[in-house]
Design a protein around this motif. Sequence first.
Motif, mmCIF file in Angstrom:
data_model
loop_
_atom_site.group_PDB
_atom_site.id
_atom_site.type_symbol
_atom_site.label_atom_id
_atom_site.label_comp_id
_atom_site.label_asym_id
_atom_site.label_seq_id
_atom_site.Cartn_x
_atom_site.Cartn_y
_atom_site.Cartn_z
ATOM 1 N N UNK A 109 48.843 32.693 45.260
ATOM 2 C CA UNK A 109 48.031 31.611 44.709
ATOM 3 C C UNK A 109 47.891 30.517 45.770
ATOM 4 N N UNK A 110 46.927 29.627 45.545
ATOM 5 C CA UNK A 110 46.672 28.574 46.541
ATOM 6 C C UNK A 110 47.911 27.739 46.835
ATOM 7 N N UNK A 111 48.739 27.511 45.808
ATOM 8 C CA UNK A 111 49.950 26.707 46.053
ATOM 9 C C UNK A 111 51.116 27.553 46.585
ATOM 10 N N UNK A 112 50.844 28.836 46.830
ATOM 11 C CA UNK A 112 51.849 29.767 47.397
ATOM 12 C C UNK A 112 53.082 29.920 46.499
ATOM 13 N N UNK A 113 52.896 29.665 45.202
ATOM 14 C CA UNK A 113 54.048 29.739 44.297
ATOM 15 C C UNK A 113 54.111 31.070 43.557
ATOM 16 N N UNK A 114 52.947 31.728 43.418
ATOM 17 C CA UNK A 114 53.006 33.012 42.728
ATOM 18 C C UNK A 114 52.026 34.030 43.282
ATOM 19 N N UNK A 115 52.369 35.288 42.992
ATOM 20 C CA UNK A 115 51.520 36.405 43.394
ATOM 21 C C UNK A 115 50.579 36.676 42.224
ATOM 22 N N UNK A 116 49.283 36.692 42.511
ATOM 23 C CA UNK A 116 48.280 36.846 41.456
ATOM 24 C C UNK A 116 47.338 38.009 41.787
ATOM 25 N N UNK A 117 46.579 38.429 40.783
ATOM 26 C CA UNK A 117 45.553 39.448 40.997
ATOM 27 C C UNK A 117 44.382 38.758 41.690
ATOM 28 N N UNK A 118 43.943 39.290 42.810
ATOM 29 C CA UNK A 118 42.846 38.647 43.518
ATOM 30 C C UNK A 118 41.524 38.889 42.800
ATOM 31 N N UNK A 119 40.820 37.795 42.505
ATOM 32 C CA UNK A 119 39.538 37.866 41.799
ATOM 33 C C UNK A 119 38.585 38.857 42.475
ATOM 34 N N UNK A 120 38.037 39.740 41.692
ATOM 35 C CA UNK A 120 36.939 40.640 42.103
ATOM 36 C C UNK A 120 37.246 41.538 43.299
ATOM 37 N N UNK A 121 38.520 41.632 43.672
ATOM 38 C CA UNK A 121 38.853 42.561 44.760
ATOM 39 C C UNK A 121 39.466 43.815 44.149
ATOM 40 N N UNK A 122 38.601 44.627 43.583
ATOM 41 C CA UNK A 122 39.101 45.844 42.955
ATOM 42 C C UNK A 122 38.017 46.903 42.938
ATOM 43 N N UNK A 123 38.450 48.135 42.723
ATOM 44 C CA UNK A 123 37.517 49.247 42.551
ATOM 45 C C UNK A 123 37.896 49.915 41.238
ATOM 46 N N UNK A 124 36.928 50.109 40.379
ATOM 47 C CA UNK A 124 37.183 50.800 39.121
ATOM 48 C C UNK A 124 36.809 52.274 39.265
ATOM 49 N N UNK A 125 37.477 53.102 38.482
ATOM 50 C CA UNK A 125 37.177 54.532 38.529
ATOM 51 C C UNK A 125 35.684 54.754 38.230
ATOM 52 N N UNK A 126 35.130 53.957 37.305
ATOM 53 C CA UNK A 126 33.719 54.101 36.942
ATOM 54 C C UNK A 126 32.748 53.742 38.061
ATOM 55 N N UNK A 127 33.232 52.998 39.068
ATOM 56 C CA UNK A 127 32.357 52.644 40.198
ATOM 57 C C UNK A 127 32.121 53.829 41.123
ATOM 58 N N UNK A 128 33.068 54.781 41.108
ATOM 59 C CA UNK A 128 32.997 55.883 42.062
ATOM 60 C C UNK A 128 31.835 56.794 41.690
ATOM 61 N N UNK A 129 30.987 57.053 42.681
ATOM 62 C CA UNK A 129 29.798 57.846 42.409
ATOM 63 C C UNK A 129 28.649 56.985 41.913
ATOM 64 N N UNK A 130 28.949 55.697 41.639
ATOM 65 C CA UNK A 130 27.892 54.792 41.217
ATOM 66 C C UNK A 130 27.662 53.794 42.349
ATOM 67 N N UNK A 131 28.447 52.701 42.374
ATOM 68 C CA UNK A 131 28.293 51.727 43.459
ATOM 69 C C UNK A 131 29.205 52.057 44.634
ATOM 70 N N UNK A 132 30.183 52.933 44.388
ATOM 71 C CA UNK A 132 31.148 53.281 45.429
ATOM 72 C C UNK A 132 31.041 54.762 45.721
ATOM 73 N N UNK A 133 30.761 55.099 46.971
ATOM 74 C CA UNK A 133 30.657 56.519 47.281
ATOM 75 C C UNK A 133 32.044 57.075 47.567
ATOM 76 N N UNK A 134 32.754 56.425 48.470
ATOM 77 C CA UNK A 134 34.081 56.902 48.827
ATOM 78 C C UNK A 134 35.087 55.779 48.560
ATOM 79 N N UNK A 135 35.948 55.972 47.545
ATOM 80 C CA UNK A 135 36.846 54.876 47.172
ATOM 81 C C UNK A 135 37.784 54.437 48.297
ATOM 82 N N UNK A 136 38.175 55.382 49.139
ATOM 83 C CA UNK A 136 39.120 55.005 50.189
ATOM 84 C C UNK A 136 38.473 54.039 51.190
#
Length: 165
Positions: free
Chosen positions: A40-67
Amino acid sequence: ASGVTVNDDVIKVFNDMKVRKSSTPEEIKKRKKAVLFCLSDDKKQIIVEESKQILVGDIGDTVEDPYTAFVKLLPLNDCRYALYDATYETKESKKEDLVFIFWAPESAPLKSKMIYASSKDAIKKKFTGIKHEWQVNGLDDIKDRSTLGEKLGGNVVVSLEGKPL
């Protein structure tokens, strides 16, 4: 022990990725294939980074190769933790395994490397049952999928995400 805590959302994401219960096709599409965690900005906790993810449903749609798509999510000049749900094949069978990745590129600021390194145990302790941990120090280590193949099973891994190694 940097005194950094792990946000509950991080643990929820991990548990959702770890449990492979039989789900409806709709639920499977929402499964996370890969996700980044940051301080987090205050360096106090580990958080899920906004919008930095790949969903299984994206593969073959917006994502060709997940790796490849996952590697592109990593910031070139800062550290991150990540979970990547690898699908791979050995000569005997098809497997899925979660990989915990500690991304610490050479070009990240020293202060960032130090706090991410000292906080790694905090997040790892919450990720019970992870078999594979990988510290990556730059794109050269990660851009070639065969490196992950070696991590997952040495020379017995023949393909990763459906692509031969």
